[in-house]
Design an enzyme around this catalytic site. Sequence first.
Site, short mmCIF file in Angstrom:
data_model
loop_
_atom_site.label_atom_id
_atom_site.label_comp_id
_atom_site.label_asym_id
_atom_site.label_seq_id
_atom_site.Cartn_x
_atom_site.Cartn_y
_atom_site.Cartn_z
CB CYS A 237 -0.86 0.03 1.24
SG CYS A 237 -1.85 -1.44 1.47
NE ARG B 212 5.47 1.43 -1.29
CZ ARG B 212 6.46 1.62 -0.42
NH1 ARG B 212 7.49 2.34 -0.76
NH2 ARG B 212 6.41 1.09 0.78
CD1 TRP C 208 -0.29 -5.91 -3.30
CD2 TRP C 208 -0.27 -6.65 -1.20
NE1 TRP C 208 0.23 -7.18 -3.32
CE2 TRP C 208 0.25 -7.66 -2.04
CE3 TRP C 208 -0.33 -6.91 0.18
CZ2 TRP C 208 0.69 -8.90 -1.57
CZ3 TRP C 208 0.10 -8.14 0.65
CH2 TRP C 208 0.60 -9.12 -0.22
CG ASN D 209 0.39 2.27 3.64
OD1 ASN D 209 -0.66 2.27 3.01
ND2 ASN D 209 1.49 2.84 3.19
N GLY D 210 -0.56 -1.04 6.56
CA GLY D 210 -0.26 -1.91 7.70
C GLY D 210 -1.43 -2.82 8.02
CD GLU E 247 17.80 -13.07 -7.13
OE1 GLU E 247 17.24 -13.51 -6.12
OE2 GLU E 247 17.41 -12.05 -7.72
CE LYS F 201 14.47 -11.21 -9.61
NZ LYS F 201 15.09 -11.12 -8.35
CD GLU G 96 10.58 -11.56 -8.39
OE1 GLU G 96 9.88 -11.03 -7.53
OE2 GLU G 96 11.81 -11.40 -8.45
CG HIS H 56 20.52 -37.44 -2.89
ND1 HIS H 56 20.99 -38.69 -2.58
CD2 HIS H 56 21.62 -36.69 -3.14
CE1 HIS H 56 22.32 -38.71 -2.62
NE2 HIS H 56 22.72 -37.50 -2.96
CE LYS I 266 11.87 -2.79 -5.88
NZ LYS I 266 12.69 -3.87 -6.45
O1 M6R Z 1 13.51 -4.49 0.19
P1 M6R Z 1 14.03 -5.84 0.54
O2 M6R Z 1 15.34 -6.14 -0.11
O3 M6R Z 1 14.10 -6.07 2.02
O4 M6R Z 1 12.98 -6.85 -0.06
C1 M6R Z 1 13.05 -8.22 0.20
C2 M6R Z 1 12.22 -9.01 -0.78
O5 M6R Z 1 10.87 -8.69 -0.66
C3 M6R Z 1 12.67 -8.74 -2.23
O6 M6R Z 1 14.02 -8.99 -2.38
C4 M6R Z 1 11.89 -9.64 -3.22
O7 M6R Z 1 12.21 -10.96 -3.01
C5 M6R Z 1 12.23 -9.21 -4.63
N1 M6R Z 1 11.20 -8.36 -5.14
C6 M6R Z 1 12.41 -10.33 -5.57
O8 M6R Z 1 12.80 -9.88 -6.83
#
Ligand code: M6R
Length: 604
Positions: free
Chosen positions: A2, A27, A74, A100-101, A481, A485, A488, A504, A599
């Site tokens: 949010c 975000r 959100w 927010n929250g 990683e 990518k 997501e 295994h 984000k």
């Molecule tokens: O802002 P941060 O680095 O703490 O965020 C952590 C994760 O939410 C963030 O890295 C998320 O996994 C990425 N959007 C993935 O690409």
Amino acid sequence: MCGIVGVTGNDNAVKILVEGLQKLEYRGYDSAGIYVNDQKGNDYLVKTKGRISQLREKITPDVHGSTGIGHTRWATHGVVSVDNAHPHFSNDDRFYLVHNGVIDNFQEIKAQYLSDVPFRSQTDTEVVVQLIDKFAVEDNLDAKSAFLKALSLLKGSYAFLLMDREQPDTLFVAKNKSPLLVGVADGFNVVCSDAMAMLRETHDFLEIMDGEVVTVTPNDVKIQDADGNPVERKTYHVDMNADETDKGTYPFYMLKEVDEQPNVMRKLAQTYLSEHGEPQIDDKLIKAMQAADRLYIIGAGTSYHAGLVGKRLFERLAHIPTEVHVSSEFAYEQPMLADKPFFIFLTQSGETADSREVLVNVNDAGYPSLTITNVQNSTLSREASYTLLLHAGPEIAVASTKAYTAQIALEAILAKALGEVNGQIVAQNFNIRQQLGLVATGMQAIVDEKAKIEDLANNYLMKSNRAFYIGRGIDHAVSLEAALKLKEISYVQAEGFASGELKHGTIALIEKDTPVIGFITQAKTAGLTRSNLQETMARGAKTMTIVREGLAIDGDTLVLPDVDEMLMPLLTVVPAQLLAYYTSLNKGLDVDKPRNLAKSVTVE
Ligand code: M6R
């Protein structure tokens, strides 16, 4: 997640709010709304499901005002709907609130105080605005006193921005755990959950601390601490150009951010290394780290993955045992700690609630900490003992790219600094300036090969709904990683796997044409990973290799320039980012705003 914006004292309030919300789009959100008041008895509430462009369509020319609040939602409590979108308002139309929250005890409050009140939404936020109204009406309180009384009952996280039709030029502001800033502009004031939203209006911001209540009018900002005492605070300057948040000629932010990585490497070298390559890191930080007998790296998602590489760097260069933990796990199941722990928080946004929860506990226990973040003055930066900034420029795409490589490069600089003062020969012989130069050139060579990588994405990943990235050691860290990518942004179910572990159990999932992508950059394990790839090929897998030049053989798919083995993740991740990008793009998906994701994840 949010986003919140507010403005008071500017006749262009609608424009400022909507443009601010647009800047917060990155975000992640699913609905949006604004409330504006013109101080002459006219006010307007406009809410919509979907994008800011839809909100713009609903804002008719008569909607105007000089004070207002806005929100991107959100969904947490209740489905995505206009009723559940913010601003929420009291049944007598007096109070308007954005939030927010998450309010943990909203059900209890509803049952105890508001059992006779009809609700139009399923949100925790509506409970709060109705509660404020109840206290104002029944206890004959002014808006601020009613707000304070309501706040005293709430448990959970919040950033609130409240308006009262009886004081229409005033914004009432409070926060706990969720970020919120006041911006001081020329003749008017703004409020936002992220400075980026208001950079067109001002670069001068005031932090708000948990427990404070702030009253913002066109020419004044009054801060009051939790005990009701007035607080004087200076503004801080946000050194970021509003244009840096534009995507220029790029179709998506993600591609722009992937392309920016060579420059980010150079910027880090300039910022943290002398001309001769000596690390320039605060002595006090190095001393605090030297005093530790173990490092604990804490992060979520991509930042956690950068920590997995960091562990290798700190152990090899500085010879200090290092553990890496997922923040949401560590917060509630803390492992047995060493005698003298030192905590490193990796967080691009500096606002991740899971990581912040760990930092709160670390501070309570009195342990020293460092936040490595991209956002100056972010919550985790303010609350840790030390901060190092990534200087990567704003990262807007939900999929983190340049923050990951910046985190690894900065960990390498820090590990080199620590290793040198600890007299580690490996660190002394590690020419980091030269290596980061090679990395930057290598990254540039990879991003210049986009057409080839797009072809590979089309051939390997477009037709499959699953994929495996495999590698050993540091290559395994990158495979996690790479898989994240792809998952997501392209919704392909991808797994990063330790290549020796495949046989295994997981090899049972390999069938004809399952894509298996192997990272081969470490001399010690190259042959083993190649054998593991062969095992998957024997079961029909369609394999691809991403290999460093010194270990390449005929038939390798992508051969990357050689840099020190420890820094190879900075190169191997780049084709993985581009594979994910092109898979998402060619599936026609919204690369920058993948479904269900935000984000900056500011709830636990
Ligand atoms: O802002 P941060 O680095 O703490 O965020 C952590 C994760 O939410 C963030 O890295 C998320 O996994 C990425 N959007 C993935 O690409």
